[in-house]
Design a protein around this motif. Structure first.
Motif, PDB file in Angstrom:
ATOM      1  N   THR A  76       0.812  -1.218   0.000  1.00 59.02           N
ATOM      2  CA  THR A  76       0.000   0.000   0.000  1.00 59.02           C
ATOM      3  C   THR A  76       0.847   1.269   0.000  1.00 59.02           C
ATOM      4  OG1 THR A  76      -0.186  -0.167   2.417  1.00 59.02           O
ATOM      5  CG2 THR A  76      -1.978  -1.109   1.110  1.00 59.02           C
ATOM      6  N   GLU A  77       1.989   1.237   0.685  1.00 59.48           N
ATOM      7  CA  GLU A  77       2.853   2.427   0.699  1.00 59.48           C
ATOM      8  C   GLU A  77       3.434   2.693  -0.693  1.00 59.48           C
ATOM      9  OE1 GLU A  77       5.776   2.143   3.838  1.00 59.48           O
ATOM     10  OE2 GLU A  77       4.258   1.550   5.314  1.00 59.48           O
ATOM     11  N   ILE A  78       3.733   1.637  -1.414  1.00 60.77           N
ATOM     12  CA  ILE A  78       4.240   1.782  -2.775  1.00 60.77           C
ATOM     13  C   ILE A  78       3.140   2.316  -3.688  1.00 60.77           C
ATOM     14  CG2 ILE A  78       5.303   0.578  -4.717  1.00 60.77           C
ATOM     15  CD1 ILE A  78       7.004   0.810  -2.109  1.00 60.77           C
ATOM     16  N   CYS A  79       1.925   1.838  -3.485  1.00 61.09           N
ATOM     17  CA  CYS A  79       0.799   2.335  -4.282  1.00 61.09           C
ATOM     18  C   CYS A  79       0.560   3.814  -4.045  1.00 61.09           C
ATOM     19  CB  CYS A  79      -0.467   1.529  -3.971  1.00 61.09           C
ATOM     20  SG  CYS A  79      -0.530  -0.076  -4.804  1.00 61.09           S
ATOM     21  N   ASP A  80       0.739   4.271  -2.821  1.00 66.11           N
ATOM     22  CA  ASP A  80       0.568   5.701  -2.531  1.00 66.11           C
ATOM     23  C   ASP A  80       1.536   6.528  -3.377  1.00 66.11           C
ATOM     24  OD1 ASP A  80      -1.458   5.351  -0.706  1.00 66.11           O
ATOM     25  OD2 ASP A  80      -0.160   5.422   1.055  1.00 66.11           O
ATOM     26  N   TRP A  81       2.763   6.048  -3.503  1.00 66.29           N
ATOM     27  CA  TRP A  81       3.754   6.787  -4.288  1.00 66.29           C
ATOM     28  C   TRP A  81       3.441   6.699  -5.780  1.00 66.29           C
ATOM     29  CZ3 TRP A  81       7.315   5.742  -8.170  1.00 66.29           C
ATOM     30  CH2 TRP A  81       8.207   6.788  -8.452  1.00 66.29           C
ATOM     31  N   LEU A  82       3.113   5.513  -6.259  1.00 72.59           N
ATOM     32  CA  LEU A  82       2.834   5.335  -7.688  1.00 72.59           C
ATOM     33  C   LEU A  82       1.651   6.186  -8.140  1.00 72.59           C
ATOM     34  CD1 LEU A  82       3.314   1.470  -7.910  1.00 72.59           C
ATOM     35  CD2 LEU A  82       4.761   3.180  -9.013  1.00 72.59           C
ATOM     36  N   THR A  83       0.584   6.190  -7.365  1.00 72.07           N
ATOM     37  CA  THR A  83      -0.591   6.960  -7.760  1.00 72.07           C
ATOM     38  C   THR A  83      -0.320   8.464  -7.716  1.00 72.07           C
ATOM     39  OG1 THR A  83      -1.468   6.808  -5.499  1.00 72.07           O
ATOM     40  CG2 THR A  83      -2.235   5.169  -7.089  1.00 72.07           C
ATOM     41  N   SER A  84       0.596   8.874  -6.830  1.00 70.09           N
ATOM     42  CA  SER A  84       0.943  10.300  -6.768  1.00 70.09           C
ATOM     43  C   SER A  84       1.709  10.746  -8.004  1.00 70.09           C
ATOM     44  CB  SER A  84       1.775  10.589  -5.513  1.00 70.09           C
ATOM     45  OG  SER A  84       3.096  10.070  -5.631  1.00 70.09           O
ATOM     46  N   GLN A  85       2.234   9.775  -8.769  1.00 68.52           N
ATOM     47  CA  GLN A  85       2.960  10.083  -9.998  1.00 68.52           C
ATOM     48  C   GLN A  85       2.073   9.965 -11.235  1.00 68.52           C
ATOM     49  OE1 GLN A  85       6.056  11.240  -9.431  1.00 68.52           O
ATOM     50  NE2 GLN A  85       5.556  10.799  -7.286  1.00 68.52           N
ATOM     51  N   GLY A  86       0.763   9.790 -11.032  1.00 69.10           N
ATOM     52  CA  GLY A  86      -0.163   9.720 -12.150  1.00 69.10           C
ATOM     53  C   GLY A  86      -0.326   8.338 -12.748  1.00 69.10           C
ATOM     54  N   MET A  87       0.036   7.310 -11.980  1.00 69.15           N
ATOM     55  CA  MET A  87      -0.088   5.939 -12.467  1.00 69.15           C
ATOM     56  C   MET A  87      -1.150   5.182 -11.676  1.00 69.15           C
ATOM     57  SD  MET A  87       3.923   4.902 -13.080  1.00 69.15           S
ATOM     58  CE  MET A  87       4.552   5.724 -11.598  1.00 69.15           C
ATOM     59  N   THR A  88      -1.834   4.277 -12.342  1.00 66.47           N
ATOM     60  CA  THR A  88      -2.744   3.366 -11.657  1.00 66.47           C
ATOM     61  C   THR A  88      -1.902   2.296 -10.979  1.00 66.47           C
ATOM     62  OG1 THR A  88      -4.526   3.714 -13.241  1.00 66.47           O
ATOM     63  CG2 THR A  88      -4.580   1.650 -11.983  1.00 66.47           C
ATOM     64  N   CYS A  89      -2.238   1.976  -9.741  1.00 66.93           N
ATOM     65  CA  CYS A  89      -1.520   0.932  -9.007  1.00 66.93           C
ATOM     66  C   CYS A  89      -2.457  -0.243  -8.789  1.00 66.93           C
ATOM     67  CB  CYS A  89      -1.008   1.454  -7.669  1.00 66.93           C
ATOM     68  SG  CYS A  89      -0.094   0.218  -6.722  1.00 66.93           S
ATOM     69  N   VAL A  90      -1.957  -1.438  -9.062  1.00 71.55           N
ATOM     70  CA  VAL A  90      -2.713  -2.661  -8.825  1.00 71.55           C
ATOM     71  C   VAL A  90      -1.921  -3.507  -7.842  1.00 71.55           C
ATOM     72  CG1 VAL A  90      -3.753  -4.715  -9.835  1.00 71.55           C
ATOM     73  CG2 VAL A  90      -3.673  -2.578 -11.154  1.00 71.55           C
ATOM     74  N   LEU A  91      -2.425  -3.640  -6.634  1.00 75.65           N
ATOM     75  CA  LEU A  91      -1.734  -4.399  -5.591  1.00 75.65           C
ATOM     76  C   LEU A  91      -2.203  -5.845  -5.621  1.00 75.65           C
ATOM     77  CD1 LEU A  91       0.072  -4.685  -3.139  1.00 75.65           C
ATOM     78  CD2 LEU A  91      -1.756  -3.687  -1.731  1.00 75.65           C
ATOM     79  N   LEU A  92      -1.273  -6.743  -5.898  1.00 75.56           N
ATOM     80  CA  LEU A  92      -1.606  -8.165  -5.966  1.00 75.56           C
ATOM     81  C   LEU A  92      -1.325  -8.850  -4.631  1.00 75.56           C
ATOM     82  CD1 LEU A  92      -2.362 -10.805  -7.388  1.00 75.56           C
ATOM     83  CD2 LEU A  92       0.015 -10.964  -8.180  1.00 75.56           C
ATOM     84  N   LYS A  93      -2.345  -9.465  -4.094  1.00 72.92           N
ATOM     85  CA  LYS A  93      -2.178 -10.327  -2.924  1.00 72.92           C
ATOM     86  C   LYS A  93      -2.137 -11.755  -3.457  1.00 72.92           C
ATOM     87  CE  LYS A  93      -5.553 -10.981   0.071  1.00 72.92           C
ATOM     88  NZ  LYS A  93      -6.554 -10.703   1.124  1.00 72.92           N
ATOM     89  N   TYR A  94      -0.932 -12.214  -3.759  1.00 68.93           N
ATOM     90  CA  TYR A  94      -0.787 -13.537  -4.364  1.00 68.93           C
ATOM     91  C   TYR A  94      -0.773 -14.617  -3.282  1.00 68.93           C
ATOM     92  CZ  TYR A  94       4.242 -12.583  -3.452  1.00 68.93           C
ATOM     93  OH  TYR A  94       5.447 -12.260  -2.879  1.00 68.93           O
ATOM     94  N   ARG A  95      -0.966 -15.833  -3.723  1.00 74.22           N
ATOM     95  CA  ARG A  95      -1.131 -16.931  -2.778  1.00 74.22           C
ATOM     96  C   ARG A  95       0.175 -17.300  -2.060  1.00 74.22           C
ATOM     97  NH1 ARG A  95      -4.074 -21.078  -6.720  1.00 74.22           N
ATOM     98  NH2 ARG A  95      -2.945 -19.764  -8.228  1.00 74.22           N
TER      99      ARG A  95
END
Length: 247
Positions: free
Chosen positions: A43-62
């Motif tokens: 989630t912390e990485i997604c916060d940074w990515l979205t702040s740069q104008g990118m869509t973030c997709v966080l995968l919770k893999y098995r």
């Protein structure tokens, strides 16, 4: 925060903040295939990515069961006959690509970022193009290879001084950004150097940053060493390869 015993994979989409560059990045958290560092490397990485104008997709893999990937006899990490995490990663890339129009994305700007074990997943999806699972629906006709790849302190790539045998880098491997600390106590620096050498030999454009200090699992939290500059370095690289240009 770490989560374990994940038997049902999920993908959570975070829309860009402000201008939409049309790019999307799928995030693979680390955790040694035993747990998922869902905040530090999620989630912390997604916060940074979205702040740069990118869509973030966080995968919770098995990661089913905390010890399913650990051999007590050799005290080492092993990989199951059924590569669950790879299956989930491939399927997620295909799903995001299939929904590019719906998500207001450029289907040629779908990338991945992974940390530690997630960095190994980055190398896998960058180089293993055959599906690790049986076809589910027409979405599986799409490619699971990302358009760009980012790996931070990757693990499992360096085996007895050689690149892990399932990773075959070719000229089709996507442009790659690598970051690791020389004093990483968990994953030796050879994980990045061996992969970087393979990328170079295949003629794949790559940018590699090896820092003296930073340890392991620093994410965005390291503030005391030069390695803290990796997000700004990544941003410059993404601009250079055209990912952060509008559409």
């Amino acid at each position: 925060m770490q989560i374990n015993n994940v038997s049902n994979p999920t993908m959570t989409v975070y829309p860009p903040k402000g201008l939409n560059t049309g790019a999307a990045v799928i995030v693979f958290p680390g955790g040694g295939f035993r747990v998922l560092a869902i905040d530090l490397e999620g989630t912390e990485i997604c916060d940074w990515l979205t702040s740069q104008g990118m869509t973030c997709v966080l995968l919770k893999y098995r990661v089913p069961g905390g010890n399913d990937y650990f051999d007590e006899k050799c005290r080492c990490r092993i990989f199951p006959k059924i590569p669950l995490a790879l299956q989930d990663a491939q399927r997620t890339i295909k799903l995001v690509r299939s929904k590019a129009r719906e998500m207001n994305l450029n289907p040629r700007k779908i990338g991945v970022i992974g940390f530690s074990a997630g960095g190994y997943l980055v190398a896998q999806v960058s180089n293993i193009v055959s599906s690790a699972y049986a076809t589910v629906d027409p979405v599986d006709e799409l490619s699971s290879r990302p358009d760009f790849a980012i790996a931070l302190y990757p693990g499992h790539l360096c085996r007895s001084g050689a690149l892990e045998s399932s990773i075959h880098v070719t000229k089709e491997t996507p442009p790659t950004f690598l970051v690791q600390a020389w004093d990483d106590p968990v994953d030796p620096i050879c994980n990045s150097t061996l992969y970087a050498r393979a990328l170079n030999e295949a003629g794949v454009p790559a940018e590699v940053h090896l820092f003296a200090k930073g340890g392991h699992a620093f994410g965005l939290r390291e503030k005391d060493h030069p390695i803290a500059a990796w997000p700004s370095l990544l941003k410059s690289w993404l601009k250079e390869i055209g990912v952060l240009s509008m559409r």
